[in-house]
Enzyme design. Structure first.
Site, PDB file in Angstrom:
ATOM      1  N   THR A 168      83.532  87.924  10.808  1.00  0.00           N
ATOM      2  CA  THR A 168      83.559  86.950   9.734  1.00  0.00           C
ATOM      3  C   THR A 168      84.667  85.910   9.918  1.00  0.00           C
ATOM      4  OG1 THR A 168      83.024  88.906   8.504  1.00  0.00           O
ATOM      5  CG2 THR A 168      83.767  87.045   7.234  1.00  0.00           C
ATOM      6  N   VAL A 197      72.655  92.612   4.524  1.00  0.00           N
ATOM      7  CA  VAL A 197      73.799  91.892   3.963  1.00  0.00           C
ATOM      8  C   VAL A 197      75.018  92.793   4.076  1.00  0.00           C
ATOM      9  CG1 VAL A 197      74.776  90.841   1.883  1.00  0.00           C
ATOM     10  CG2 VAL A 197      72.326  90.600   2.376  1.00  0.00           C
ATOM     11  N   GLY A 198      76.122  92.231   4.535  1.00  0.00           N
ATOM     12  CA  GLY A 198      77.355  93.004   4.678  1.00  0.00           C
ATOM     13  C   GLY A 198      78.319  92.736   3.534  1.00  0.00           C
ATOM     14  N   ASP A 199      79.600  92.841   3.844  1.00  0.00           N
ATOM     15  CA  ASP A 199      80.628  92.718   2.798  1.00  0.00           C
ATOM     16  C   ASP A 199      80.951  91.280   2.429  1.00  0.00           C
ATOM     17  OD1 ASP A 199      83.530  91.930   4.308  1.00  0.00           O
ATOM     18  OD2 ASP A 199      81.925  92.682   5.573  1.00  0.00           O
ATOM     19  N   THR A 219      87.694  90.975   7.155  1.00  0.00           N
ATOM     20  CA  THR A 219      86.761  90.897   8.279  1.00  0.00           C
ATOM     21  C   THR A 219      86.664  92.283   8.887  1.00  0.00           C
ATOM     22  OG1 THR A 219      86.333  89.925  10.459  1.00  0.00           O
ATOM     23  CG2 THR A 219      88.633  90.196   9.849  1.00  0.00           C
ATOM     24  N   GLY A 220      85.565  92.537   9.585  1.00  0.00           N
ATOM     25  CA  GLY A 220      85.416  93.837  10.232  1.00  0.00           C
ATOM     26  C   GLY A 220      84.036  94.409  10.036  1.00  0.00           C
TER      27      GLY A 220
END
Length: 308
Positions: A168, A197-199, A219-220
């Site tokens: 990100t 969909v991620g964080d 991020t990660g």
């Protein structure tokens, strides 16, 4: 209040030597753009949106026109933004064919009664707001086509600790009026299922901003970050009296011990302190405060220069 802006270009396991300089220059450009907005009297929200837009427009980063591809070879992007003054928030997920998802997220925050729009609804809203559609292939880079092919041959990205490409992008800022904000934007993880969909668009995971505490962008490994609500968790530790570094170490350490998930965070406090921390191999970052620009990629390579 002396304004501050911090940006990150995503946690990564390895950045090839030929890309390192381009990546460092990219985060420096983004931080400089955000800081200029603050010095001209712009708000923290203006600054984080401006900084993230620079990163979305840079094909070196996994956001906007450098986004990684899903299993069908398409770009689907997620983004969110938050104003610490009143906790107003805007987010979009699974959006396609727009150059700057962070601008759309801000419009969700300011022009709708909602916090979060997804996929077709987000696309209709973008069109209604006059955001031009760009052809999907315009967002696809040759490097990401090769990256998807490699991932299909030898899968690694779905594991909590294995994200070869940059993750990100994000920014946090404190403006001269004492308001904080964050913005986070991403193309997600390579070879993801369509609609994953991620964080990054999730308030409290991909970022958080509250004038009474500070602001953070993360991020990660998105699934790990979601499970621990990484952004709000780190700010909770700040509320409890921990320093920014302690709060970052504790929250990232918790995610690593619980889930083996790696990542990184950038934070700014309501007092104007800032911190950058990561458990991935590297995380390009840059920070501007008091006319000085700090930047780095690996754990021990921070440099400082005076801003013109």
């Amino acid at each position: 209040m002396n304004p501050v802006v911090v940006v990150h270009g995503g946690g990564a396991s390895c950045i090839s030597r030929d890309r390192r300089d381009r990546v460092r220059q990219g985060v420096i450009r983004a931080a400089t753009a955000g800081y200029s907005i603050l010095k001209e009297g712009g708000s923290a929200v203006d600054a984080v949106e401006g900084a993230v837009t620079v990163l979305e427009d840079d094909p070196e980063f996994n956001a906007g026109c450098g986004s990684v591809l899903n299993m069908n070879g398409e770009v689907e992007m997620d983004a969110s933004i938050m104003n610490g003054k009143d906790l107003s928030s805007g987010a979009v997920s699974a959006v396609r064919c727009i150059a700057n998802p962070i601008k759309l997220a801000r419009l969700v925050m300011e022009k709708t009664p909602h916090c979060f729009l997804t996929d077709q609804g987000a696309a209709k809203f973008a069109a209604a707001m006059g955001i031009p559609a760009v052809p999907g292939e315009q967002l696809v880079t040759e490097r990401n086509i090769k990256h998807l092919e490699k991932e299909k041959r030898e899968p690694a990205a779905q594991k909590p600790g294995q994200q070869e490409s940059l993750g990100t992008v994000g920014a946090v800022a404190l403006d001269s009026k004492g308001n904080v904000a964050y913005a986070t934007s991403t193309g997600g993880i390579v070879n993801k299922m369509v609609g994953r969909v991620g964080d990054s668009p999730c308030i409290g995971s991909g970022g958080y901003a509250d004038n009474s505490i500070g602001a953070i962008s993360t991020t990660g490994h998105g699934e790990s970050i979601l499970k621990v609500n990484l952004a709000r968790l780190a700010l909770f530790h700040v509320e409890q009296g921990k320093t920014l570094e302690e709060a970052a170490d504790m929250s990232l350490g918790y995610m690593k011990s619980k889930l083996k998930g790696l990542g990184g965070v950038i934070l700014v406090s309501k007092a104007g302190d800032w911190a950058v921390k990561w458990t991935s191999t590297s995380m390009p970052w840059a920070a501007a405060k008091d006319g000085r620009l700090h930047s780095g990629i690996d754990l021990d390579d921070a440099s400082v220069v005076d801003l013109p």
